[in-house]
Design a protein around this motif. Structure first.
Motif, mmCIF file in Angstrom:
data_model
loop_
_atom_site.group_PDB
_atom_site.id
_atom_site.type_symbol
_atom_site.label_atom_id
_atom_site.label_comp_id
_atom_site.label_asym_id
_atom_site.label_seq_id
_atom_site.Cartn_x
_atom_site.Cartn_y
_atom_site.Cartn_z
ATOM 1 N N ASP A 71 34.399 19.897 43.270
ATOM 2 C CA ASP A 71 33.771 21.030 42.745
ATOM 3 C C ASP A 71 34.074 22.228 44.225
ATOM 4 O O ASP A 71 33.282 21.836 45.061
ATOM 5 C CB ASP A 71 32.233 20.882 42.701
ATOM 6 N N GLY A 72 34.678 23.229 43.982
ATOM 7 C CA GLY A 72 35.216 24.019 45.122
ATOM 8 C C GLY A 72 34.088 24.712 45.404
ATOM 9 O O GLY A 72 34.158 25.054 46.746
ATOM 10 N N SER A 73 32.820 24.840 44.773
ATOM 11 C CA SER A 73 31.664 25.684 45.096
ATOM 12 C C SER A 73 30.605 24.677 45.707
ATOM 13 O O SER A 73 29.879 25.261 46.782
ATOM 14 C CB SER A 73 30.904 26.323 44.047
ATOM 15 N N GLY A 74 30.852 23.512 45.910
ATOM 16 C CA GLY A 74 30.289 22.384 46.322
ATOM 17 C C GLY A 74 28.740 22.704 45.924
ATOM 18 O O GLY A 74 27.368 22.450 46.590
ATOM 19 N N TYR A 75 28.502 22.894 44.578
ATOM 20 C CA TYR A 75 27.226 23.347 44.279
ATOM 21 C C TYR A 75 26.080 22.290 44.497
ATOM 22 O O TYR A 75 25.036 23.039 44.935
ATOM 23 C CB TYR A 75 27.084 23.397 42.767
ATOM 24 N N LEU A 76 26.110 20.925 44.214
ATOM 25 C CA LEU A 76 25.134 19.972 44.141
ATOM 26 C C LEU A 76 24.510 19.813 45.784
ATOM 27 O O LEU A 76 23.435 20.211 46.201
ATOM 28 C CB LEU A 76 25.644 18.703 43.669
ATOM 29 N N ARG A 80 21.065 20.919 47.568
ATOM 30 C CA ARG A 80 20.479 20.135 48.303
ATOM 31 C C ARG A 80 20.052 20.549 49.719
ATOM 32 O O ARG A 80 19.031 20.360 50.290
ATOM 33 C CB ARG A 80 20.779 18.770 48.267
ATOM 34 N N LEU A 81 21.225 20.998 50.391
ATOM 35 C CA LEU A 81 21.154 21.680 51.701
ATOM 36 C C LEU A 81 19.997 22.676 51.614
ATOM 37 O O LEU A 81 19.228 23.037 52.523
ATOM 38 C CB LEU A 81 22.367 22.160 52.054
ATOM 39 N N ALA A 82 20.333 23.680 50.809
ATOM 40 C CA ALA A 82 19.491 24.788 50.818
ATOM 41 C C ALA A 82 17.845 24.400 50.548
ATOM 42 O O ALA A 82 16.973 24.961 51.372
ATOM 43 C CB ALA A 82 19.698 25.799 49.570
ATOM 44 N N GLU A 83 17.561 23.326 49.674
ATOM 45 C CA GLU A 83 16.045 23.042 49.816
ATOM 46 C C GLU A 83 15.721 22.380 50.939
ATOM 47 O O GLU A 83 14.558 22.484 51.511
ATOM 48 C CB GLU A 83 16.151 21.614 48.460
ATOM 49 N N ARG A 84 16.697 21.438 51.634
ATOM 50 C CA ARG A 84 16.215 20.811 52.812
ATOM 51 C C ARG A 84 15.999 21.740 54.086
ATOM 52 O O ARG A 84 14.924 21.878 54.941
ATOM 53 C CB ARG A 84 17.225 19.811 53.105
ATOM 54 N N CYS A 85 16.599 22.742 53.995
ATOM 55 C CA CYS A 85 16.734 24.099 55.041
ATOM 56 C C CYS A 85 15.756 25.161 54.708
ATOM 57 O O CYS A 85 15.348 25.927 55.613
ATOM 58 C CB CYS A 85 18.127 24.408 55.189
ATOM 59 N N GLY A 86 15.392 24.927 53.416
ATOM 60 C CA GLY A 86 14.152 26.341 53.165
ATOM 61 C C GLY A 86 15.108 27.642 53.244
ATOM 62 O O GLY A 86 14.587 28.559 53.617
ATOM 63 N N ALA A 271 24.207 11.717 49.497
ATOM 64 C CA ALA A 271 23.409 10.508 49.565
ATOM 65 C C ALA A 271 22.874 10.364 50.955
ATOM 66 O O ALA A 271 21.832 10.076 51.129
ATOM 67 C CB ALA A 271 24.477 9.239 49.221
ATOM 68 N N ALA A 272 23.453 10.986 51.974
ATOM 69 C CA ALA A 272 23.249 10.685 53.381
ATOM 70 C C ALA A 272 21.960 11.629 53.517
ATOM 71 O O ALA A 272 21.247 11.197 54.219
ATOM 72 C CB ALA A 272 24.296 11.358 54.264
ATOM 73 N N LEU A 273 21.704 12.766 52.859
ATOM 74 C CA LEU A 273 20.693 13.789 53.098
ATOM 75 C C LEU A 273 19.282 12.818 52.511
ATOM 76 O O LEU A 273 18.367 13.281 53.119
ATOM 77 C CB LEU A 273 20.737 14.780 52.335
#
Length: 370
Positions: A71-76, A80-86, A271-273
């Motif tokens: 996935d070129g956008s790395g959507y998932l 998850r990063l956006a949620e983790r980082c706020g 998975a690591a997150l």
């Protein structure tokens, strides 16, 4: 007929020397005819725990799709990063390791006639990426082997486009606190992008180090760079990310290569997150290992730079190259840092308890003979 391709390269590239990573185990085994299983590598600040079981499970689930592009956008992962980082997903840029992020910054904002400011003894990629695009690199003399933020501010001029900060810094392990970062960001001109490299932030505890993400809303010229290579144990898969204002991320995506993060890395990072137990265990191993190494070094009468990373820079008070060579003969790989202007130091990554003990025993033997 031959051609001098170095002479044909752009001027910045002509003057570069290749980056030299930590010596691989197999390379040392070949050179000295050693058993690879008996070699201890404490050179590259890698996570000594091995991969998370959750990561291995995620990787197995991706193997059947290796014929497909990622996935070129790395959507998932971005979600998850956006949620983790706020933050919003539009503020996330994915990289092939955080090195890729640093290089994207240089390609987007640096060119001949502009300059980047960074500290002496800072990560080698800052001057490499700067010089490769023909920009001027301004290495500001360190203060106690760490960033002299006041001097770095003074080095900024109208041609400065980027400032690279590392907190904690590699290879010294030094750090600056929240108040120092706040004062710095408040005085940097709005048109200068501040890249806060937090590759080792997950090893920090307490309030000694600022969390760069907390400053993004107030400083739109701040970019926070992080990686999955260290505390998350994914060094082989090369996945990092930047968090910035959406306008900054939009520029980075203009120069980011398509599919720069592969499918295995995307799945592993997701998975690591979620594996908070693995992260906590890694911190515990690192904290205990730091105490173990400091006690051992003290017993040998050696000094070191206090570190907030997963490594420690040891000062031998003399040329460290012969000591490094002797350690290699003992099957112990650490990192020479003469290229960082620290010829009397060796950088030692924190390993498992038995690996740390092996290093200390080998060092005691070496110091008695070198």
């Amino acid at each position: 007929m031959t051609c001098d391709f170095l002479a044909l390269a752009v001027p910045g590239v002509q003057k570069l020397s290749p980056y030299v990573p930590g010596k691989p185990v197999d390379e040392l085994a070949r050179e000295l005819d050693l058993d690879p299983a008996g070699i201890v590598k404490l050179a590259s600040n890698e996570n000594p725990l091995g991969p998370s079981p959750r990561v291995l499970q995620a990787l197995r689930g991706e193997l059947a799709e290796l014929t497909r592009y990622p996935d070129g956008s790395g959507y998932l992962l971005k979600a998850r990063l956006a949620e983790r980082c706020g933050v919003a997903t539009a503020q996330i840029t994915l990289g092939n390791g955080s090195n890729d992020i640093l290089d994207l910054v240089a390609r987007a904002w640096l060119a001949p006639g502009f300059n980047a400011v960074f500290s002496e003894h800072a990560f080698a990629v800052y001057p490499i990426s700067t010089q490769a695009v023909g920009a001027e690199g301004r290495a500001v003399p360190a203060k106690g082997y760490g960033h002299d933020l006041e001097a770095m501010l003074a080095a900024i001029d109208t041609d400065t486009r980027v400032v690279f900060l590392a907190n904690p810094n590699n290879p010294t392990g030094t750090w600056f606190g929240p108040d120092a970062l706040e004062r710095f960001l408040a005085r940097v001109p709005a048109q200068v992008l501040v890249v806060l490299d937090e590759a080792y932030i997950e090893y920090a505890s307490g309030d000694d180090l600022p969390d760069g993400l907390r400053y993004l809303a107030r400083y739109p010229n701040l970019l926070v760079s992080r990686t999955f290579s260290k505390a998350y144990g994914l060094a082989a898969l090369r996945v990092g990310y930047a968090v910035s204002a959406p306008e900054v991320a939009a520029v980075l995506n203009r120069v980011r290569q398509p599919f720069n993060v592969n499918s295995l890395a995307l799945a592993a990072a997701c998975a690591a997150l979620e594996d908070t137990e693995y992260l906590a265990e890694g911190r515990h191993i690192n904290d205990a290992g730091m105490v173990q190494l400091e006690a051992g070094l003290s017993g040998l009468g050696l000094s070191w730079i206090p570190s907030k990373g997963n490594f420690i820079a040891v000062d031998f008070g003399r040329d460290a190259a012969p000591i490094n060579t002797a350690l290699l003969r003992e099957g112990v790989i650490v990192r020479p840092v003469a290229g960082y202007g620290m010829p009397t130091f060796l950088r030692v990554s924190i390993g498992l308890p038995e690996e740390n003990a092996r290093f200390l025993a080998a060092l005691r033997k070496v110091l008695a003979s070198v």
